[in-house]
Design a protein around this motif. Structure first.
Motif, PDB file in Angstrom:
ATOM      1  N   TYR A  79       0.792  -1.228   0.000  1.00 20.14           N
ATOM      2  CA  TYR A  79       0.000   0.000   0.000  1.00 20.14           C
ATOM      3  C   TYR A  79       0.827   1.282   0.000  1.00 20.14           C
ATOM      4  O   TYR A  79       0.386   2.300  -0.531  1.00 20.14           O
ATOM      5  N   ALA A  80       1.987   1.262   0.614  1.00 18.17           N
ATOM      6  CA  ALA A  80       2.757   2.502   0.741  1.00 18.17           C
ATOM      7  C   ALA A  80       4.236   2.188   0.891  1.00 18.17           C
ATOM      8  O   ALA A  80       4.611   1.109   1.360  1.00 18.17           O
ATOM      9  N   ARG A  81       5.057   3.157   0.513  1.00 18.15           N
ATOM     10  CA  ARG A  81       6.456   3.115   0.875  1.00 18.15           C
ATOM     11  C   ARG A  81       6.621   3.893   2.178  1.00 18.15           C
ATOM     12  O   ARG A  81       5.850   4.806   2.466  1.00 18.15           O
ATOM     13  N   LEU A  82       7.609   3.521   2.954  1.00 18.09           N
ATOM     14  CA  LEU A  82       7.870   4.175   4.221  1.00 18.09           C
ATOM     15  C   LEU A  82       9.147   4.991   4.111  1.00 18.09           C
ATOM     16  O   LEU A  82      10.114   4.579   3.467  1.00 18.09           O
ATOM     17  N   GLN A  83       9.136   6.145   4.747  1.00 19.45           N
ATOM     18  CA  GLN A  83      10.311   7.008   4.745  1.00 19.45           C
ATOM     19  C   GLN A  83      10.387   7.728   6.072  1.00 19.45           C
ATOM     20  O   GLN A  83       9.362   8.047   6.676  1.00 19.45           O
ATOM     21  N   SER A  84      11.602   7.980   6.545  1.00 15.16           N
ATOM     22  CA  SER A  84      11.786   8.761   7.765  1.00 15.16           C
ATOM     23  C   SER A  84      11.806  10.245   7.425  1.00 15.16           C
ATOM     24  O   SER A  84      12.041  10.651   6.280  1.00 15.16           O
ATOM     25  N   ALA A  85      11.581  11.062   8.441  1.00 14.53           N
ATOM     26  CA  ALA A  85      11.659  12.512   8.245  1.00 14.53           C
ATOM     27  C   ALA A  85      13.065  12.919   7.826  1.00 14.53           C
ATOM     28  O   ALA A  85      13.237  13.784   6.959  1.00 14.53           O
ATOM     29  N   ASP A  86      14.096  12.295   8.408  1.00 12.18           N
ATOM     30  CA  ASP A  86      15.469  12.635   8.039  1.00 12.18           C
ATOM     31  C   ASP A  86      15.742  12.335   6.571  1.00 12.18           C
ATOM     32  O   ASP A  86      16.399  13.116   5.880  1.00 12.18           O
ATOM     33  N   ASP A  87      15.246  11.199   6.089  1.00 15.51           N
ATOM     34  CA  ASP A  87      15.452  10.868   4.671  1.00 15.51           C
ATOM     35  C   ASP A  87      14.714  11.857   3.768  1.00 15.51           C
ATOM     36  O   ASP A  87      15.206  12.232   2.709  1.00 15.51           O
ATOM     37  N   PHE A  88      13.524  12.250   4.187  1.00 13.35           N
ATOM     38  CA  PHE A  88      12.777  13.253   3.422  1.00 13.35           C
ATOM     39  C   PHE A  88      13.575  14.543   3.328  1.00 13.35           C
ATOM     40  O   PHE A  88      13.694  15.152   2.257  1.00 13.35           O
ATOM     41  N   LEU A  89      14.133  14.978   4.443  1.00  9.95           N
ATOM     42  CA  LEU A  89      14.859  16.244   4.479  1.00  9.95           C
ATOM     43  C   LEU A  89      16.200  16.157   3.761  1.00  9.95           C
ATOM     44  O   LEU A  89      16.708  17.168   3.271  1.00  9.95           O
ATOM     45  N   ALA A  90      16.761  14.951   3.679  1.00  9.38           N
ATOM     46  CA  ALA A  90      18.069  14.786   3.045  1.00  9.38           C
ATOM     47  C   ALA A  90      17.984  14.771   1.528  1.00  9.38           C
ATOM     48  O   ALA A  90      18.994  14.992   0.850  1.00  9.38           O
ATOM     49  N   ALA A  91      16.794  14.513   0.978  1.00  6.53           N
ATOM     50  CA  ALA A  91      16.652  14.439  -0.476  1.00  6.53           C
ATOM     51  C   ALA A  91      16.944  15.792  -1.101  1.00  6.53           C
ATOM     52  O   ALA A  91      16.483  16.829  -0.616  1.00  6.53           O
ATOM     53  N   LYS A  92      17.706  15.782  -2.176  1.00  7.48           N
ATOM     54  CA  LYS A  92      18.048  17.026  -2.873  1.00  7.48           C
ATOM     55  C   LYS A  92      16.902  17.433  -3.787  1.00  7.48           C
ATOM     56  O   LYS A  92      16.349  16.615  -4.520  1.00  7.48           O
ATOM     57  N   THR A  93      16.570  18.705  -3.733  1.00  6.08           N
ATOM     58  CA  THR A  93      15.482  19.215  -4.568  1.00  6.08           C
ATOM     59  C   THR A  93      15.966  19.414  -5.995  1.00  6.08           C
ATOM     60  O   THR A  93      17.089  19.851  -6.239  1.00  6.08           O
ATOM     61  N   LEU A  94      15.113  19.078  -6.938  1.00  4.50           N
ATOM     62  CA  LEU A  94      15.419  19.327  -8.345  1.00  4.50           C
ATOM     63  C   LEU A  94      15.660  20.812  -8.556  1.00  4.50           C
ATOM     64  O   LEU A  94      14.830  21.654  -8.186  1.00  4.50           O
ATOM     65  N   ASP A  95      16.777  21.165  -9.132  1.00  5.13           N
ATOM     66  CA  ASP A  95      17.118  22.565  -9.406  1.00  5.13           C
ATOM     67  C   ASP A  95      16.195  23.095 -10.498  1.00  5.13           C
ATOM     68  O   ASP A  95      16.297  22.702 -11.652  1.00  5.13           O
ATOM     69  N   ARG A  96      15.318  24.001 -10.144  1.00  5.56           N
ATOM     70  CA  ARG A  96      14.357  24.495 -11.103  1.00  5.56           C
ATOM     71  C   ARG A  96      15.043  25.315 -12.208  1.00  5.56           C
ATOM     72  O   ARG A  96      14.458  25.518 -13.270  1.00  5.56           O
ATOM     73  N   ALA A  97      16.260  25.766 -11.963  1.00  4.97           N
ATOM     74  CA  ALA A  97      16.976  26.492 -12.995  1.00  4.97           C
ATOM     75  C   ALA A  97      17.327  25.574 -14.172  1.00  4.97           C
ATOM     76  O   ALA A  97      17.610  26.039 -15.274  1.00  4.97           O
ATOM     77  N   GLU A  98      17.313  24.255 -13.937  1.00  9.33           N
ATOM     78  CA  GLU A  98      17.612  23.321 -15.006  1.00  9.33           C
ATOM     79  C   GLU A  98      16.450  23.161 -15.961  1.00  9.33           C
ATOM     80  O   GLU A  98      16.591  22.610 -17.037  1.00  9.33           O
ATOM     81  N   THR A  99      15.244  23.595 -15.526  1.00  2.00           N
ATOM     82  CA  THR A  99      14.058  23.402 -16.328  1.00  2.00           C
ATOM     83  C   THR A  99      13.675  24.704 -17.010  1.00  2.00           C
ATOM     84  O   THR A  99      13.418  25.710 -16.335  1.00  2.00           O
ATOM     85  N   PRO A 100      13.641  24.754 -18.334  1.00  2.00           N
ATOM     86  CA  PRO A 100      13.317  26.005 -19.011  1.00  2.00           C
ATOM     87  C   PRO A 100      11.887  26.407 -18.775  1.00  2.00           C
ATOM     88  O   PRO A 100      11.039  25.583 -18.523  1.00  2.00           O
TER      89      PRO A 100
END
Length: 202
Positions: A181-202
């Motif tokens: 039903y779901a994948r599990l993730q910790s808050a630390d893992d959520f915060l550690a994920a790098k955000t897609l650089d919107r400057a890369e997207t025209p």
């Protein structure tokens, strides 16, 4: 031309955070204080803050039981209000529900579809009731569901003469959700994920 995401990058714009029932009655001094609720709400607050920084929508769910004889979350009482640690911003949607499943008799599905998410992140309380019911319903509606396990709280449950301690309830229900039903993730893992650089997207 859009560049390919590198490993570990995520597009926060494709996510919605759903915060379920982190209300005063579940905290110390309330009618039904939960195990580990302060830790869970602290992790929830960190996740919500990151989501706001990145422009990820945050949807809050608030439960009320109809009638004055409700066991907790009585309408128009302090116990039914959202806890100060995770208060909504003025422009964040708050959905009132009356059942464990946050989709039942609410417009949550329409709100989510309005954001066009690929992923729905669910956190809050209680793990064995509203988190479980909401996550399963979300999966059945076709959303990719992630439960932030250490931003959820629960309590002891009883079955006949058996008392199941809250940590075991937490583990059992999260383990069951992870089985299809779901994948599990910790808050630390959520915060550690790098955000897609919107400057890369025209």
């Amino acid at each position: 031309m859009q560049t390919q995401k590198s490993v570990g990058q995520v597009d926060m714009a494709r996510r919605v955070i759903v915060v379920v029932d982190l209300q005063n009655d579940y905290f110390p001094g309330g009618k039904l204080p939960l195990w580990n609720v302060d830790t869970a709400s602290g992790n929830a607050a960190r996740v919500i803050a990151r989501a706001r920084e990145e422009g990820t929508p945050v949807v809050h769910i608030r439960h009320e039981f109809p009638g004055p004889d409700a066991p907790f979350f009585v309408a128009n009482t302090d116990g039914a209000r959202i806890h100060a640690s995770v208060l909504p911003l003025a422009d964040e949607r708050v959905i009132l529900k009356h059942y464990p499943n946050s989709f039942r008799d609410t417009d949550l599905r329409e709100v989510l579809d309005g954001h066009g998410p690929q992923e729905v992140f669910i956190l809050g309380a209680m793990t064995h009731m509203c988190i479980d019911a909401t996550a399963r319903a979300a999966a059945d509606f076709g959303y990719n569901v992630l439960v932030l396990h250490d931003a959820c709280a629960t309590l002891d449950v009883t079955f006949g003469e058996h008392v199941v301690a809250a940590p075991q309830v937490q583990a059992a229900f999260l383990g069951a959700l992870a089985n299809g039903y779901a994948r599990l993730q910790s808050a630390d893992d959520f915060l550690a994920a790098k955000t897609l650089d919107r400057a890369e997207t025209p």
